[in-house]
Design a protein around this motif. Structure first.
Motif, PDB file in Angstrom:
ATOM      1  N   ALA A   1       7.619   0.740  12.092  1.00  0.00           N
ATOM      2  CA  ALA A   1       6.170   0.886  12.288  1.00  0.00           C
ATOM      3  C   ALA A   1       5.519   1.578  11.093  1.00  0.00           C
ATOM      4  CB  ALA A   1       5.898   1.672  13.567  1.00  0.00           C
ATOM      5  N   MET A   2       6.184   2.610  10.578  1.00  0.00           N
ATOM      6  CA  MET A   2       5.656   3.312   9.406  1.00  0.00           C
ATOM      7  C   MET A   2       5.631   2.377   8.196  1.00  0.00           C
ATOM      8  SD  MET A   2       7.024   6.877   7.681  1.00  0.00           S
ATOM      9  CE  MET A   2       6.984   7.657   9.306  1.00  0.00           C
ATOM     10  N   GLY A   3       6.683   1.565   8.051  1.00  0.00           N
ATOM     11  CA  GLY A   3       6.730   0.615   6.949  1.00  0.00           C
ATOM     12  C   GLY A   3       5.617  -0.410   7.026  1.00  0.00           C
ATOM     13  N   LEU A   4       5.304  -0.880   8.224  1.00  0.00           N
ATOM     14  CA  LEU A   4       4.231  -1.854   8.384  1.00  0.00           C
ATOM     15  C   LEU A   4       2.885  -1.270   7.963  1.00  0.00           C
ATOM     16  CD1 LEU A   4       5.279  -3.526  11.760  1.00  0.00           C
ATOM     17  CD2 LEU A   4       5.238  -4.597   9.507  1.00  0.00           C
ATOM     18  N   LEU A   5       2.682   0.027   8.202  1.00  0.00           N
ATOM     19  CA  LEU A   5       1.446   0.674   7.755  1.00  0.00           C
ATOM     20  C   LEU A   5       1.372   0.694   6.225  1.00  0.00           C
ATOM     21  CD1 LEU A   5       1.212   3.686  10.254  1.00  0.00           C
ATOM     22  CD2 LEU A   5      -0.187   1.608  10.227  1.00  0.00           C
ATOM     23  N   PHE A   6       2.494   0.988   5.568  1.00  0.00           N
ATOM     24  CA  PHE A   6       2.527   0.927   4.102  1.00  0.00           C
ATOM     25  C   PHE A   6       2.221  -0.484   3.611  1.00  0.00           C
ATOM     26  CE2 PHE A   6       4.945   4.967   4.097  1.00  0.00           C
ATOM     27  CZ  PHE A   6       4.372   5.583   3.003  1.00  0.00           C
ATOM     28  N   PHE A   7       2.773  -1.487   4.303  1.00  0.00           N
ATOM     29  CA  PHE A   7       2.555  -2.880   3.918  1.00  0.00           C
ATOM     30  C   PHE A   7       1.075  -3.247   4.014  1.00  0.00           C
ATOM     31  CE2 PHE A   7       2.164  -7.391   4.986  1.00  0.00           C
ATOM     32  CZ  PHE A   7       2.877  -7.980   3.953  1.00  0.00           C
ATOM     33  N   ILE A   8       0.432  -2.828   5.075  1.00  0.00           N
ATOM     34  CA  ILE A   8      -0.988  -3.129   5.267  1.00  0.00           C
ATOM     35  C   ILE A   8      -1.837  -2.470   4.181  1.00  0.00           C
ATOM     36  CG2 ILE A   8      -2.958  -2.751   6.813  1.00  0.00           C
ATOM     37  CD1 ILE A   8      -0.890  -2.953   9.149  1.00  0.00           C
ATOM     38  N   ILE A   9      -1.518  -1.205   3.875  1.00  0.00           N
ATOM     39  CA  ILE A   9      -2.260  -0.482   2.830  1.00  0.00           C
ATOM     40  C   ILE A   9      -2.043  -1.141   1.471  1.00  0.00           C
ATOM     41  CG2 ILE A   9      -2.419   1.703   1.575  1.00  0.00           C
ATOM     42  CD1 ILE A   9      -1.676   3.097   4.241  1.00  0.00           C
ATOM     43  N   GLY A  10      -0.790  -1.476   1.147  1.00  0.00           N
ATOM     44  CA  GLY A  10      -0.486  -2.093  -0.134  1.00  0.00           C
ATOM     45  C   GLY A  10      -1.131  -3.454  -0.295  1.00  0.00           C
ATOM     46  N   SER A  11      -1.132  -4.255   0.773  1.00  0.00           N
ATOM     47  CA  SER A  11      -1.760  -5.575   0.710  1.00  0.00           C
ATOM     48  C   SER A  11      -3.263  -5.452   0.499  1.00  0.00           C
ATOM     49  CB  SER A  11      -1.471  -6.358   1.997  1.00  0.00           C
ATOM     50  OG  SER A  11      -0.085  -6.569   2.162  1.00  0.00           O
ATOM     51  N   THR A  12      -3.873  -4.457   1.136  1.00  0.00           N
ATOM     52  CA  THR A  12      -5.303  -4.212   0.936  1.00  0.00           C
ATOM     53  C   THR A  12      -5.587  -3.839  -0.511  1.00  0.00           C
ATOM     54  OG1 THR A  12      -5.546  -3.457   3.231  1.00  0.00           O
ATOM     55  CG2 THR A  12      -7.281  -2.827   1.681  1.00  0.00           C
ATOM     56  N   GLY A  13      -4.739  -2.979  -1.085  1.00  0.00           N
ATOM     57  CA  GLY A  13      -4.895  -2.598  -2.483  1.00  0.00           C
ATOM     58  C   GLY A  13      -4.777  -3.785  -3.420  1.00  0.00           C
ATOM     59  N   CYS A  14      -3.839  -4.701  -3.126  1.00  0.00           N
ATOM     60  CA  CYS A  14      -3.692  -5.908  -3.953  1.00  0.00           C
ATOM     61  C   CYS A  14      -4.960  -6.761  -3.898  1.00  0.00           C
ATOM     62  CB  CYS A  14      -2.500  -6.737  -3.474  1.00  0.00           C
ATOM     63  SG  CYS A  14      -0.882  -6.001  -3.804  1.00  0.00           S
ATOM     64  N   ALA A  15      -5.525  -6.904  -2.711  1.00  0.00           N
ATOM     65  CA  ALA A  15      -6.722  -7.731  -2.546  1.00  0.00           C
ATOM     66  C   ALA A  15      -7.914  -7.170  -3.315  1.00  0.00           C
ATOM     67  CB  ALA A  15      -7.068  -7.857  -1.064  1.00  0.00           C
ATOM     68  N   LEU A  16      -7.920  -5.852  -3.522  1.00  0.00           N
ATOM     69  CA  LEU A  16      -9.056  -5.203  -4.181  1.00  0.00           C
ATOM     70  C   LEU A  16      -8.810  -4.910  -5.660  1.00  0.00           C
ATOM     71  CD1 LEU A  16      -9.996  -2.620  -1.368  1.00  0.00           C
ATOM     72  CD2 LEU A  16     -11.100  -4.825  -1.852  1.00  0.00           C
ATOM     73  N   SER A  17      -7.620  -5.255  -6.177  1.00  0.00           N
ATOM     74  CA  SER A  17      -7.269  -4.929  -7.564  1.00  0.00           C
ATOM     75  C   SER A  17      -8.154  -5.683  -8.554  1.00  0.00           C
ATOM     76  CB  SER A  17      -5.796  -5.271  -7.833  1.00  0.00           C
ATOM     77  OG  SER A  17      -4.938  -4.453  -7.078  1.00  0.00           O
ATOM     78  N   THR A  18      -8.483  -4.985  -9.658  1.00  0.00           N
ATOM     79  CA  THR A  18      -9.316  -5.599 -10.704  1.00  0.00           C
ATOM     80  C   THR A  18      -8.607  -5.672 -12.051  1.00  0.00           C
ATOM     81  OG1 THR A  18     -10.316  -3.442 -11.167  1.00  0.00           O
ATOM     82  CG2 THR A  18     -11.475  -4.875  -9.601  1.00  0.00           C
ATOM     83  N   ASP A  19      -7.398  -5.107 -12.163  1.00  0.00           N
ATOM     84  CA  ASP A  19      -6.627  -5.215 -13.399  1.00  0.00           C
ATOM     85  C   ASP A  19      -5.150  -5.286 -13.059  1.00  0.00           C
ATOM     86  OD1 ASP A  19      -5.378  -2.397 -13.557  1.00  0.00           O
ATOM     87  OD2 ASP A  19      -7.517  -1.929 -13.407  1.00  0.00           O
ATOM     88  N   ILE A  20      -4.349  -5.658 -14.038  1.00  0.00           N
ATOM     89  CA  ILE A  20      -2.934  -5.926 -13.800  1.00  0.00           C
ATOM     90  C   ILE A  20      -2.167  -4.658 -13.427  1.00  0.00           C
ATOM     91  CG2 ILE A  20      -2.298  -5.683 -16.236  1.00  0.00           C
ATOM     92  CD1 ILE A  20      -0.829  -8.163 -13.653  1.00  0.00           C
ATOM     93  N   SER A  21      -2.550  -3.500 -13.991  1.00  0.00           N
ATOM     94  CA  SER A  21      -1.848  -2.250 -13.672  1.00  0.00           C
ATOM     95  C   SER A  21      -2.018  -1.884 -12.202  1.00  0.00           C
ATOM     96  CB  SER A  21      -2.367  -1.111 -14.552  1.00  0.00           C
ATOM     97  OG  SER A  21      -2.111  -1.373 -15.913  1.00  0.00           O
TER      98      SER A  21
END
Length: 403
Positions: free
Chosen positions: A79-99
């Motif tokens: 369950a904790m891992g799934l929360l990290f996955f959701i946060i990370g996927s959101t960050g990817c969707a909002l990324s504006t540069d490769i770093s």
């Protein structure tokens, strides 16, 4: 319906979904790599680090999730891992540069790997011996639907929307899986959990690393994974950029390999009771043969696109004979530390993927040769580990006969 009343089919479906997180995290956005390269003002070598960044997070964090699950059970860490996955996927969707994209891919991986490594541990909790290997083959066959449709779905999303929608889709998958987790029973009772400090649990990795039989099994699968991830990192550019096919056709070619995986897994399921070791040998020899033809095609251009597709299909199809049998063989040695053993296994497998994808990016020269040579070297590594495994099996037989 509560978790205690979960049916075998329900458990199978949830475990298949959990084990598919590594695949869907990458396969869904593969057709978008060339587009993301331009959108994030990157180049082909740097954009492939979005795969390597994922593998780094996936590989390292497994070493933590395994011991944590051996101490606290399987469900809460998932369950904790799934929360990290959701946060990370959101960050990817909002990324504006490769770093930023590489960073959030690593966060996404930290969460995804909890699902994968602990799903394997749950299988070991519930099943033993050939039945465990059969269950793993079944899971791999079922979860193969994800990479089978992943690139095609990603291509369809690109046709109607942007690459960012792909990552918002992954956010939705994470949320739905977190909700479904309530139907999964806890497979590790409190009475069987380790009571040692986490420091002592982590020190147990030293014992695992010194076990040559275990490491030979892990090595066969790890080198194979290295070749598969070189394939994952290299094929978008080999197909889309080098051979100028559309992202949608790329998805179909990628799906062809997944069909091969499903077929070999079904063969493995039906024959595993006869001789698991022989099936593992067949898989490694298939990989070695495919690598030879791949080198010839990449070097000479012989066969054109078909000369590339056929050996790649044979290479990835060997998954059905290698992965389940190497995992079940490795996990059979330490049943009381299934979480830690599964974590070490996964960490080394995806660690091999880190190296191979990084090498594909470093040596990218606009030809097919870097991918081909790296896959061939990985095949050679699997053969070497198979030789060690045969030697250890031979020694075990001698010791057994003396007793």
């Amino acid at each position: 319906m509560n978790s205690k009343g979960a049916s075998h089919l329900t458990i199978l479906m949830i475990l298949s979904t959990l084990m598919a997180f590594a695949s869907i995290s990458t396969d869904l956005y593969l057709p978008a790599l060339p587009i993301m390269q331009h959108a994030l003002h990157s180049n082909s070598g740097a954009i492939e680090w979005t795969i390597s960044g994922f593998l780094i997070g996936f590989s390292i964090s497994q070493l933590f999730w395994g011991p944590i699950s051996d101490r606290y059970g399987r469900k809460r860490p998932i369950a904790m891992g799934l929360l990290f996955f959701i946060i990370g996927s959101t960050g990817c969707a909002l990324s504006t540069d490769i770093s930023a994209m590489i960073f959030w891919r690593a966060v996404q991986a930290i969460g995804a790997c909890a699902s994968v490594v602990l799903a394997r541990a749950i299988v070991r909790d519930l099943y033993e011996g050939p039945r465990a290997a059969k269950m793993l083959s079944t899971l791999i066959t079922v979860m193969a639907i994800a990479p089978l449709v992943g690139p095609s779905v990603g291509g369809m999303i690109l046709h109607v929307s942007s690459w960012r929608t792909i990552f918002w889709t992954l956010v939705g998958v994470g949320v739905l899986t977190l909700m479904a987790l309530g139907f999964l029973p806890e497979s590790l009772p409190e009475s069987e959990r380790k009571t040692d400090s986490l420091g002592r649990v982590f020190s147990h990795y030293g014992e695992l690393l010194r076990h040559r039989h275990l490491m030979a099994y892990i090595g066969v699968g790890a080198f194979f994974y290295g070749g598969v991830y070189a394939y994952i990192a290299g094929t978008p550019f080999a197909y889309i950029t080098y051979y100028h096919i559309s992202p949608q056709i790329y998805g179909l070619l990628f799906a062809l390999g997944i069909i091969g995986i499903m077929v070999t897994n079904q063969i493995n399921i039906h024959l595993i009771g006869i001789n698991k070791e022989r099936l593992l040998h067949v898989g490694v020899y298939l990989v070695a043969t495919a690598s030879i033809f791949l080198i010839v095609d990449a070097w000479t251009g012989w066969g054109g696109l078909a000369g590339l597709v056929i050996p790649l299909f044979l290479f990835v199809s060997a998954n059905g004979f290698i992965v389940a049998n190497s995992i079940s063989g490795a996990l059979s040695f330490f049943p009381q530390s299934a979480g830690s053993a599964s974590a070490l296994l996964g960490s080394l497998q995806y660690g091999a993927g880190i190296i191979s994808t990084a090498l594909v990016g470093v040596f990218a020269d606009g030809t097919l040769l870097p991918m081909a040579w790296i896959m061939a070297l990985c095949a050679a590594g699997s053969i070497l580990c198979l030789v060690v495994l045969r030697h250890e099996n031979f020694k075990s037989q001698i010791v057994g006969s003396t007793w």
